[in-house]
Design an enzyme around this catalytic site. Structure first.
Site, PDB file in Angstrom:
ATOM      1  N   LYS A 130     -12.515  38.840  -7.098  1.00 41.51           N
ATOM      2  CA  LYS A 130     -13.749  39.019  -6.322  1.00 41.51           C
ATOM      3  C   LYS A 130     -13.471  39.708  -4.992  1.00 41.51           C
ATOM      4  CE  LYS A 130     -15.725  36.040  -3.613  1.00 41.51           C
ATOM      5  NZ  LYS A 130     -16.423  34.886  -3.003  1.00 41.51           N
ATOM      6  N   ASP A 148     -19.630  36.521  -7.545  1.00 39.71           N
ATOM      7  CA  ASP A 148     -19.423  35.247  -6.858  1.00 39.71           C
ATOM      8  C   ASP A 148     -20.027  34.127  -7.700  1.00 39.71           C
ATOM      9  OD1 ASP A 148     -22.162  35.422  -6.498  1.00 39.71           O
ATOM     10  OD2 ASP A 148     -22.099  35.021  -4.346  1.00 39.71           O
TER      11      ASP A 148
END
Length: 219
Positions: A130, A148
């Site tokens: 991420k 996320d």
């Protein structure tokens, strides 16, 4: 969970973007974006923003400066971000590597082709998929969707990715439905949708604008 067609899935994503438009934020330097993203891990924006603001007041946010800092010097300024005993040494370690191996610049990595750049970024301390994708999307302008917890939850509830899908499965499933130029706006809108409507653990299905087509709707 009932199945939905790719056309319906794409329509739901467009509806989220239309109902919850979010202005695309402009990153500071690549290195500041990296440090801010490390601070944001496992906490909310309010806490990470507060930590970054305090850190910026005390230190110049450059690899050369933070590489010389000590853990005990950083902790008071990043405490609000949580996990500060882990994040402080990561910040110092990643600063040292960027300063020593890349002459204080992230662009030699960010300018590489996407897969190669991501692999190189994930070799750095504190950088997972991420964090790497945030840098590659917002700084290097790659048409990639960082995933996320909100985006993962929404994507799986909409039936776009399987419940046991990992990070890359969720990312590629989303990107297959969204044109490159719309990926960042939809990414930001999905985060807001996850925060405001498709909450964990109790989604607000009664007020959800997708409750007629969402396969997880309890309405």
């Amino acid at each position: 969970m009932k199945r939905t067609s790719r056309k319906i899935q794409a329509t739901m994503l467009k509806k989220i973007a239309r109902l919850l438009p979010v202005e695309v934020w402009k990153p500071r330097s690549p290195f500041e974006t990296l440090i801010h993203t490390i601070l944001s891990q496992n906490t909310n924006d309010r806490n990470s923003d507060a930590a970054m603001k305090k850190l910026r007041k005390r230190f110049r946010i450059t690899p050369s400066v933070l590489a010389q800092a000590r853990v005990r010097e950083l902790i008071p300024y990043i405490r609000s971000a949580g996990l500060y005993t882990s994040k402080a040494p990561r910040i110092i370690a990643v600063s040292k590597i960027i300063q020593e191996q890349y002459r204080g610049r992230l662009w030699p990595i960010l300018e590489l082709p996407y897969e190669q750049a991501k692999e190189r970024l994930m070799e750095l301390p504190g950088v997972g998929p991420k964090t790497a994708d945030i840098l590659l999307a917002f700084v290097a302008k790659n048409p990639v969707i960082p995933v996320d917890t909100h985006i993962e939850r929404v994507t799986k509830r909409l039936g776009i990715a399987p419940q046991n899908g990992n990070y890359e499965t969720v990312r590629t499933s989303l990107e297959a439905l969204i044109s490159p130029r719309n990926r960042i706006p939809i990414h930001l809108s999905m985060i807001e949708f996850g925060r405001a409507v498709c909450k964990a653990p109790r989604p607000r299905c009664l007020i959800c604008p997708l409750n007629k087509t969402c396969p997880s709707s309890n309405v």
